[in-house]
Scaffold this active site. Sequence first.
Site, PDB file in Angstrom:
ATOM      1  N   LYS A  53      60.188  36.180  49.960  1.00  0.00           N
ATOM      2  CA  LYS A  53      59.410  35.303  49.207  1.00  0.00           C
ATOM      3  C   LYS A  53      61.389  35.814  47.997  1.00  0.00           C
ATOM      4  O   LYS A  53      61.772  34.134  47.726  1.00  0.00           O
ATOM      5  CB  LYS A  53      58.884  36.159  48.103  1.00  0.00           C
ATOM      6  N   GLN A  97      51.964  42.173  45.580  1.00  0.00           N
ATOM      7  CA  GLN A  97      51.488  42.335  47.348  1.00  0.00           C
ATOM      8  C   GLN A  97      50.737  42.569  47.476  1.00  0.00           C
ATOM      9  O   GLN A  97      50.601  43.836  47.772  1.00  0.00           O
ATOM     10  CB  GLN A  97      53.193  42.572  47.526  1.00  0.00           C
ATOM     11  N   ASP A 120      50.260  33.602  42.624  1.00  0.00           N
ATOM     12  CA  ASP A 120      49.145  34.228  43.898  1.00  0.00           C
ATOM     13  C   ASP A 120      48.089  32.794  43.088  1.00  0.00           C
ATOM     14  O   ASP A 120      46.676  32.372  44.074  1.00  0.00           O
ATOM     15  CB  ASP A 120      48.589  35.358  43.573  1.00  0.00           C
TER      16      ASP A 120
END
Length: 284
Positions: A53, A97, A120
């Site tokens: 990322k 995460q 997300d």
Amino acid sequence: MSAQLLDGKVMAAELEEELKKRVEALAQKGYTPGLTVILVGDDPASQTYVSNKEKACARLGIRSRTLRMPADTTQETLEAAIHEANADPSVNGILVQLPLPRHLDGDRALSLILPEKDVDGFHDINAGRLSRGLDCVVACTPKGALHMLKRAGIPISGKEAVVVGRSNIVGKPMALLLLQENATVTICHSRTVDLAAHTRRADILVAAIGKPRFITADMVKEGAVVVDVGINRVDGKLCGDVDFEPVSQKASYITPVPGGVGKMTIAMLMDNTVAAAEKAAAAL
Ligand code: GUN
């Protein structure tokens, strides 16, 4: 029949070119998109994802910041980091995460991210809006998988789509996206009776199970489109949830692992981050 490859590398590169232009347009207005990633603990797979990322942000001119926190981080400290990123106007996207260490309440943490910074698409508001077919941030992996189907010109409307796996990250949002595209959707899971009877009916089969080479050729209809969301490590090598070689002899299209949906997940995270920045810049 030998399947055509749905190439995530090529499609992600194409998306990145478009994203670069959007980032440049923001730069012209003096605005730089910003992504904050919160990584708790030292899960090796998570470290790799986060580093990918960071690299994608660097390629595109997105300012990225990773908060690396020890495995024994408290819920309070995690939540404080989220509140700080929420309040920081230079941060357009926040990503926690997953998986988090077991002592932490992930659902609670995710619900604290401002929905407009939830790149997300995991916040209850975004998940709820997706289920109602309203404008929202869509989870990156299913969004990427759908993009691959559309980019390849694969018809979805009226087709039998079978999603194997019911996770909040992939299975459920994938099923909702396919439903929105007017597919007839079945979600299968670990308690499904006679799974193969369902998968064999699929014109579009999405495997999001997390078990290496679980979908075998006998479970696939001749000419089906097979989307493999799995990323498993077997003897140090990556493989998907689909038994690639034999299944590709039967499918019309198939996504490889690596180089398939995984590449699209990152591209879509970048897309969600740039979109959040565009909205924030427009509101200035
Ligand atoms: N872990 C595995 N996939 C994902 C993802 O798409 N987002 C986050 N935040 N964590 C993950």
